[in-house]
Design a protein around this motif. Structure first.
Motif, PDB file in Angstrom:
ATOM      1  N   ARG A  42       0.836  -1.203   0.000  1.00  0.00           N
ATOM      2  CA  ARG A  42       0.000   0.000   0.000  1.00  0.00           C
ATOM      3  C   ARG A  42       0.871   1.255   0.000  1.00  0.00           C
ATOM      4  O   ARG A  42       0.497   2.276  -0.587  1.00  0.00           O
ATOM      5  CB  ARG A  42      -0.944  -0.009   1.212  1.00  0.00           C
ATOM      6  CG  ARG A  42      -1.935  -1.180   1.160  1.00  0.00           C
ATOM      7  CD  ARG A  42      -2.859  -1.204   2.370  1.00  0.00           C
ATOM      8  NE  ARG A  42      -3.733  -0.043   2.398  1.00  0.00           N
ATOM      9  CZ  ARG A  42      -3.759   0.853   3.377  1.00  0.00           C
ATOM     10  NH1 ARG A  42      -2.941   0.735   4.412  1.00  0.00           N
ATOM     11  NH2 ARG A  42      -4.598   1.864   3.338  1.00  0.00           N
ATOM     12  N   LEU A  43       2.025   1.193   0.661  1.00  0.00           N
ATOM     13  CA  LEU A  43       2.949   2.326   0.627  1.00  0.00           C
ATOM     14  C   LEU A  43       3.490   2.517  -0.789  1.00  0.00           C
ATOM     15  O   LEU A  43       3.613   3.640  -1.267  1.00  0.00           O
ATOM     16  CB  LEU A  43       4.104   2.110   1.608  1.00  0.00           C
ATOM     17  CG  LEU A  43       5.161   3.232   1.671  1.00  0.00           C
ATOM     18  CD1 LEU A  43       4.511   4.575   1.960  1.00  0.00           C
ATOM     19  CD2 LEU A  43       6.223   2.903   2.714  1.00  0.00           C
ATOM     20  N   ARG A  44       3.777   1.414  -1.461  1.00  0.00           N
ATOM     21  CA  ARG A  44       4.219   1.503  -2.850  1.00  0.00           C
ATOM     22  C   ARG A  44       3.126   2.132  -3.727  1.00  0.00           C
ATOM     23  O   ARG A  44       3.403   2.951  -4.598  1.00  0.00           O
ATOM     24  CB  ARG A  44       4.572   0.109  -3.364  1.00  0.00           C
ATOM     25  CG  ARG A  44       5.174   0.100  -4.773  1.00  0.00           C
ATOM     26  CD  ARG A  44       5.336  -1.335  -5.270  1.00  0.00           C
ATOM     27  NE  ARG A  44       6.243  -2.088  -4.433  1.00  0.00           N
ATOM     28  CZ  ARG A  44       7.559  -2.087  -4.580  1.00  0.00           C
ATOM     29  NH1 ARG A  44       8.113  -1.365  -5.537  1.00  0.00           N
ATOM     30  NH2 ARG A  44       8.318  -2.824  -3.781  1.00  0.00           N
ATOM     31  N   THR A  45       1.860   1.756  -3.463  1.00  0.00           N
ATOM     32  CA  THR A  45       0.743   2.325  -4.215  1.00  0.00           C
ATOM     33  C   THR A  45       0.622   3.821  -3.957  1.00  0.00           C
ATOM     34  O   THR A  45       0.329   4.603  -4.874  1.00  0.00           O
ATOM     35  CB  THR A  45      -0.573   1.624  -3.824  1.00  0.00           C
ATOM     36  OG1 THR A  45      -0.445   0.220  -4.056  1.00  0.00           O
ATOM     37  CG2 THR A  45      -1.739   2.156  -4.633  1.00  0.00           C
ATOM     38  N   LEU A  46       0.863   4.249  -2.722  1.00  0.00           N
ATOM     39  CA  LEU A  46       0.823   5.674  -2.388  1.00  0.00           C
ATOM     40  C   LEU A  46       1.909   6.433  -3.154  1.00  0.00           C
ATOM     41  O   LEU A  46       1.657   7.525  -3.686  1.00  0.00           O
ATOM     42  CB  LEU A  46       1.008   5.867  -0.885  1.00  0.00           C
ATOM     43  CG  LEU A  46       0.997   7.329  -0.407  1.00  0.00           C
ATOM     44  CD1 LEU A  46      -0.415   7.900  -0.477  1.00  0.00           C
ATOM     45  CD2 LEU A  46       1.540   7.445   1.017  1.00  0.00           C
ATOM     46  N   LEU A  47       3.107   5.874  -3.204  1.00  0.00           N
ATOM     47  CA  LEU A  47       4.203   6.528  -3.914  1.00  0.00           C
ATOM     48  C   LEU A  47       3.906   6.635  -5.404  1.00  0.00           C
ATOM     49  O   LEU A  47       4.210   7.654  -6.035  1.00  0.00           O
ATOM     50  CB  LEU A  47       5.502   5.755  -3.693  1.00  0.00           C
ATOM     51  CG  LEU A  47       6.017   5.707  -2.251  1.00  0.00           C
ATOM     52  CD1 LEU A  47       7.269   4.843  -2.156  1.00  0.00           C
ATOM     53  CD2 LEU A  47       6.298   7.105  -1.718  1.00  0.00           C
ATOM     54  N   ARG A  48       3.293   5.602  -5.962  1.00  0.00           N
ATOM     55  CA  ARG A  48       2.942   5.652  -7.381  1.00  0.00           C
ATOM     56  C   ARG A  48       1.823   6.669  -7.624  1.00  0.00           C
ATOM     57  O   ARG A  48       1.843   7.386  -8.630  1.00  0.00           O
ATOM     58  CB  ARG A  48       2.523   4.269  -7.870  1.00  0.00           C
ATOM     59  CG  ARG A  48       2.246   4.223  -9.372  1.00  0.00           C
ATOM     60  CD  ARG A  48       1.835   2.841  -9.825  1.00  0.00           C
ATOM     61  NE  ARG A  48       1.346   2.868 -11.185  1.00  0.00           N
ATOM     62  CZ  ARG A  48       2.049   2.503 -12.254  1.00  0.00           C
ATOM     63  NH1 ARG A  48       3.293   2.095 -12.110  1.00  0.00           N
ATOM     64  NH2 ARG A  48       1.515   2.554 -13.469  1.00  0.00           N
ATOM     65  N   PHE A  49       0.847   6.732  -6.711  1.00  0.00           N
ATOM     66  CA  PHE A  49      -0.211   7.748  -6.821  1.00  0.00           C
ATOM     67  C   PHE A  49       0.406   9.142  -6.838  1.00  0.00           C
ATOM     68  O   PHE A  49       0.068   9.977  -7.683  1.00  0.00           O
ATOM     69  CB  PHE A  49      -1.183   7.603  -5.649  1.00  0.00           C
ATOM     70  CG  PHE A  49      -1.940   8.863  -5.326  1.00  0.00           C
ATOM     71  CD1 PHE A  49      -3.033   9.249  -6.082  1.00  0.00           C
ATOM     72  CD2 PHE A  49      -1.545   9.680  -4.269  1.00  0.00           C
ATOM     73  CE1 PHE A  49      -3.724  10.429  -5.800  1.00  0.00           C
ATOM     74  CE2 PHE A  49      -2.219  10.847  -3.977  1.00  0.00           C
ATOM     75  CZ  PHE A  49      -3.318  11.230  -4.750  1.00  0.00           C
TER      76      PHE A  49
END
Length: 510
Positions: free
Chosen positions: A248-255
């Motif tokens: 989810r942290l990776r998804t936040l960074l991509r967002f």
């Protein structure tokens, strides 16, 4: 200037081969030593620009090698990067050595190796000098504007700059000025690893943040910045361990990267500069994006693009494009996006594309908007049911007709022939709405007079000729042509004649 020389001191044949392979392909010269003794000798004789030193060596350790290097003036100022599977436990032994500037943990990827070497080469000598003399380092790396590439996005759009850096597999940091904002792209091997903007308030991203990431919103205050210190590194490790699902942290960074990229591609123009080397921001060191500009552009449109009228988009015909200089990187695109791109043949409208891809029209439109911003797609005129035959052997006239009337222009079914026999065969096999033909010679006129009675009465004939006096024009009028184009044929004249004849069925003489 000769390419930098990297000395690798490592007892592992696999590591030596891997480092030599990847660094040689990146343009570095590589020297190899399999133990401490031969490594010290090589350092003294070759005077490398950088040493990659294994911590565990036969009969000794890397810290002993560093000590011996420092004891000799010729090798004391050579920057050293420690390589070890022990990571921080090993690196802690080197804090007292002024020649050690960084570490590369084993096992490492080729991207991590190349970015680590590039960063150490850029900052290594400054670090060594600062540690030996007690002087201070600049507070902000790169603020001296020691850039390899710079300009203005009004002349060189962000898309074009990143396309160039991707195709040339550059590693470093691209800074883009957008009004009061400063957005930075970190790249490794041409691929985007991080996008940050310390000038952007987290509040500006909250309206686009998906609900399933809402609880991570406070982290935006950290992920938008570039702070490089021990406390930040510790916080990143704490987050990795404490989050139930680090993905989810990776998804936040991509967002975050997608929104900032969207603003970069659609915002006002400003200055840019690219600085080779550099270190990824801490959060992205743990979770590098490893993605491409088209992938971030598509997601950026989905996250914060303005709503559009789907009825206006459904009939549009889109063709895929391959930018000059090679195919633009497509890493990070979803299988659905890749399938849509493959279906863009320049003949099907988006409604058909959506049906064949199994996607909702809205999703297809968002993908296309992202592709258009990055040069992977362009709009085409719908293919016309009207067929046009061109009989012409002058190359420039053929080029103009193909550009204006072909698939990349008005979208007519255009056939081009250079001899009368081929033209006669085509006229027998197919009905043409319009025939454009050269009438510079008497045999051309004879051909026109012979085929005109053989085709449908609805077929229009336009002669292409160089008119020098009024008597020639009168002769053409007597032939019963539906239109005349005078040499040299211009795009504007051609469009006007063709549209007028096919739409209204009336004579047009230019």
């Amino acid at each position: 200037m000769e390419n930098p020389l990297i000395l690798v001191i490592d007892d592992s044949p696999t590591i030596r081969k891997m480092v030599e392979c990847h660094l040689s392909q990146a343009g570095y010269r590589v020297a190899i030593a399999h133990d401490a003794e031969s490594g010290i000798v090589a350092a003294q004789t070759t005077r490398p620009n950088l040493i990659i030193l294994d911590h565990q060596l036969p009969g000794t350790t890397g810290d002993e090698v560093c000590r011996k290097l420092l004891s000799v003036e010729d090798t004391a100022s050579i920057p050293v990067v420690i390589s070890s599977a022990m990571r921080n436990r090993a690196f802690a032994l080197y804090t007292e050595f002024s020649n050690v500037v960084d570490q590369i943990p084993k096992p490492f990827t080729s991207e991590l190796l190349k970015s680590g070497v590039a960063n150490a080469l850029q900052m290594g000598k400054l670090v060594v000098q600062a540690q030996r003399t007690g002087s201070t380092m600049p507070e902000m790396v790169g603020e001296d504007h020691d850039s390899a590439l710079e300009g203005n996005t009004r002349v060189f759009p962000v898309r074009a700059v990143i396309d160039f850096l991707n195709n040339s597999e550059q590693s470093g940091r691209l800074t883009v000025e957008l009004g009061n904002d400063r957005i930075r792209f970190s790249l490794s091997g041409g691929r985007i690893q991080a996008v940050v903007a310390s000038t952007v308030s987290p509040d500006r991203l909250l309206e686009f943040l998906p609900e399933d990431l809402a609880d991570l919103a406070p982290l935006l205050a950290i992920t938008l910045g570039e702070t490089q210190d021990a406390s930040m590194a510790g916080l990143v490790k704490l987050l990795e361990k404490s989050l139930a699902d680090p993905r989810r942290l990776r998804t936040l960074l991509r967002f975050q990267a997608a929104v900032l990229t969207h603003w970069s591609l659609s915002g006002e123009t400003g200055d840019f500069r690219f600085e080779p080397g550099g270190t990824l921001p801490p959060m992205f060191q743990a979770f590098p994006l490893q993605t491409s500009l088209p992938a971030l552009s598509v997601e950026g449109v989905r996250r914060c693009g303005l709503a559009v009228n789907l009825r206006d988009w459904a009939p549009l015909v889109i063709a895929r494009r391959n930018p000059r200089g090679g195919n633009l990187d497509r890493a990070g695109l979803s299988p659905a996006d890749i399938k849509i791109h493959a279906l863009l043949d320049g003949t099907m409208d988006l409604a058909t594309i959506a049906e064949r891809s199994g996607q909702e029209l809205a999703a297809v439109v968002d993908t296309i908007r992202g592709f258009e911003r990055t040069g992977l797609a362009e709009r085409r005129a719908p293919v016309s049911s009207d067929a046009i035959l061109l009989l012409e052997d002058e190359p420039e006239t053929v080029r103009v007709v193909q550009k204006v009337l072909g698939p990349e222009g008005e979208g007519y079914q255009l056939k081009v022939v250079r001899d009368r026999i081929a033209a006669q065969l085509l006229l027998r096999r197919q009905q043409y709405a319009l025939v454009l033909l050269s009438l510079d010679h008497k045999e051309h006129e004879a051909f026109f007079l012979s085929v005109k009675p053989q085709v449908a009465a609805s077929t229009c004939f336009v002669g292409i000729v160089g008119i020098e006096d009024e008597s020639e024009l009168n002769s053409l009028d007597a032939m019963g042509l539906d239109g005349v184009l005078q040499r040299p044929v211009t795009e504007a004249d051609l469009k006007a004649v063709v549209k007028h004849l096919l739409a209204a069925g009336q004579l047009a003489v230019v």
